[in-house]
Design a protein around this motif. Structure first.
Motif, mmCIF file in Angstrom:
data_model
loop_
_atom_site.group_PDB
_atom_site.id
_atom_site.type_symbol
_atom_site.label_atom_id
_atom_site.label_comp_id
_atom_site.label_asym_id
_atom_site.label_seq_id
_atom_site.Cartn_x
_atom_site.Cartn_y
_atom_site.Cartn_z
ATOM 1 N N ILE A 179 -5.041 -0.594 -9.805
ATOM 2 C CA ILE A 179 -4.505 -0.050 -10.142
ATOM 3 C C ILE A 179 -4.302 0.302 -11.988
ATOM 4 C CG2 ILE A 179 -2.751 2.531 -9.583
ATOM 5 C CD1 ILE A 179 -3.480 1.602 -7.210
ATOM 6 N N THR A 195 -8.279 -3.567 -2.068
ATOM 7 C CA THR A 195 -7.523 -3.920 -0.991
ATOM 8 C C THR A 195 -7.854 -4.298 0.477
ATOM 9 O OG1 THR A 195 -7.642 -1.783 -0.057
ATOM 10 C CG2 THR A 195 -6.030 -2.251 -1.543
ATOM 11 N N LYS A 219 -3.768 3.553 -3.931
ATOM 12 C CA LYS A 219 -3.454 2.057 -3.451
ATOM 13 C C LYS A 219 -3.685 1.988 -1.708
ATOM 14 C CE LYS A 219 -0.298 -1.401 -3.430
ATOM 15 N NZ LYS A 219 -0.975 -1.877 -2.089
ATOM 16 N N LYS A 220 -4.209 2.596 -1.217
ATOM 17 C CA LYS A 220 -4.642 2.894 -0.143
ATOM 18 C C LYS A 220 -5.861 2.114 0.244
ATOM 19 C CE LYS A 220 -5.093 2.805 4.469
ATOM 20 N NZ LYS A 220 -4.282 2.621 5.270
ATOM 21 N N MET A 260 -0.514 6.771 -6.061
ATOM 22 C CA MET A 260 -0.389 6.189 -4.981
ATOM 23 C C MET A 260 -1.088 6.097 -4.129
ATOM 24 S SD MET A 260 2.683 5.288 -5.437
ATOM 25 C CE MET A 260 3.197 4.868 -3.969
ATOM 26 N N THR A 272 -5.604 -2.718 -5.199
ATOM 27 C CA THR A 272 -4.663 -3.908 -5.712
ATOM 28 C C THR A 272 -3.514 -2.891 -6.178
ATOM 29 O OG1 THR A 272 -4.770 -5.072 -6.995
ATOM 30 C CG2 THR A 272 -5.355 -5.282 -4.373
ATOM 31 N N PHE A 273 -1.905 -3.391 -6.786
ATOM 32 C CA PHE A 273 -1.451 -2.869 -7.911
ATOM 33 C C PHE A 273 -2.112 -3.145 -8.704
ATOM 34 C CE2 PHE A 273 2.386 -2.481 -5.115
ATOM 35 C CZ PHE A 273 2.177 -0.928 -5.027
#
Length: 325
Positions: A303, A165, A295-296, A292, A299-300
């Motif tokens: 994951i 991220t 996610k910090k 979840m 990115t999706f």
């Protein structure tokens, strides 16, 4: 080892409570009381002992060792082995992830640690020995370490750093050397004990809710689900048993100690060991709440790739051990 505890439990359930042997409620309650006390005793002993070990083995040393030494590909295995002695759960995934990446450890090596540590930690090993014996424990540890090692190698080859991220990228750009986070090595064991005892209480306090829920579920399954029920759906003859067990585990949220009583009942009810281990690994390593939290830092897409690789490795592990045993 715990025959004395079984006698006390039988006395409480059948004599003090006046419940009849063989009834659903009495068998479920017997299982709950016996396993709750036994696992709490094991937890206390194991966590306290490993707290002493970990006080001499701070996580910063792991980061320094993995980042400064060229291990010619063995760093993935080393990261997985370090995961055994350093307790970790999904709730600490973000700071741990950042700490390792900031320490200069490759992403694949970091993910190998991230996979292995919640699966094969000292608590899980101690409980496994107490519940299933040494042979099953060795199988579990080997499969967990191989899972982390192989997954880490695969994920490193995919070159996924660009899928971190923007928040992580900013943290890395402004990273500074972290200060030491544990007690100086020259301190005596007597000076370390207060901090160790505080950590023991903290870990047990965090584990107990999951543990009691897991034991309660295991007790209900033990008392109310008839013999052979699971064999009809997840026996060795069912080719899809391992994928089913892995996928069904994803919505669940608990740690290794919380799911172990359920795994114990599954094995007692006839589910093959490899399928049961796949279920446990799915619960601990592929939970939606963990996704979840991650996610910090991911990115999706990262994951999804991370969970996909781990899922495939868990399934292969389950099939492999079902064939061997």
């Amino acid at each position: 080892m715990f025959d004395w505890l079984q006698h006390i439990t039988n006395w409480l359930v059948y004599d003090v409570m006046s419940l009849s042997k063989g009834e659903h409620l009495s068998e479920a309650l017997n299982f709950f009381i016996y396993d709750a006390i036994k696992i709490l005793i094991l937890l206390f002993v194991v966590i306290f002992f490993m707290g002493i070990v970990n006080s001499y083995f701070p996580i910063d040393k792991v980061k320094n060792y993995l980042s400064r030494n060229k291990l010619y590909g063995l760093e993935y295995l080393m990261a997985s082995l370090f995961g055994i002695v350093i307790p970790f759960c999904s709730c600490s995934s973000v700071p741990l992830f950042i700490g390792f990446v900031r320490g200069g450890i490759p992403l694949g090596v970091t993910l190998a640690f991230l996979i292995t540590s919640p699966l094969v930690n000292e608590v899980a090993i101690g409980l496994f020995i107490g519940l299933f014996g040494l042979k099953t424990t060795v199988i579990y540890v080997v499969s967990g370490v191989l899972l982390g090692t192989i997954s880490g190698i695969i994920l490193q080859q995919l070159k996924l750093e660009s899928y971190l991220t923007p928040w992580v990228q900013k943290v890395l750009a402004n990273a500074q050397k972290e200060q030491d986070t544990f007690i100086a090595e020259k301190q005596t064991i007597s000076k370390r004990l207060p901090a160790i005892w505080k950590e023991v209480k903290s870990i047990i306090k965090g584990i107990i809710p999951y543990l009691l829920v897991g034991i309660a579920v295991g007790g209900l399954m033990h008392g109310y689900i008839p013999e052979g029920f699971f064999e009809n759906y997840m026996g060795k003859d069912n080719l899809f048993a391992v994928p089913m067990a892995t996928i069904l585990a994803v919505p669940m949220y608990t740690n290794a100690s919380g799911i172990l009583p359920v795994v114990q009942v599954l094995i007692d009810k006839g589910i093959p060991l490899g399928t049961a281990i796949a279920f446990m690994m799915g619960v601990v390593g592929l939970s939606l709440p963990e996704a979840m939290l991650l996610k910090k830092v991911m990115t999706f897409r990262l994951i999804a790739i991370f969970f996909g690789v781990v899922t495939i490795c868990i399934m292969i592990s389950g099939y492999m051990f079902n064939l061997i045993l």
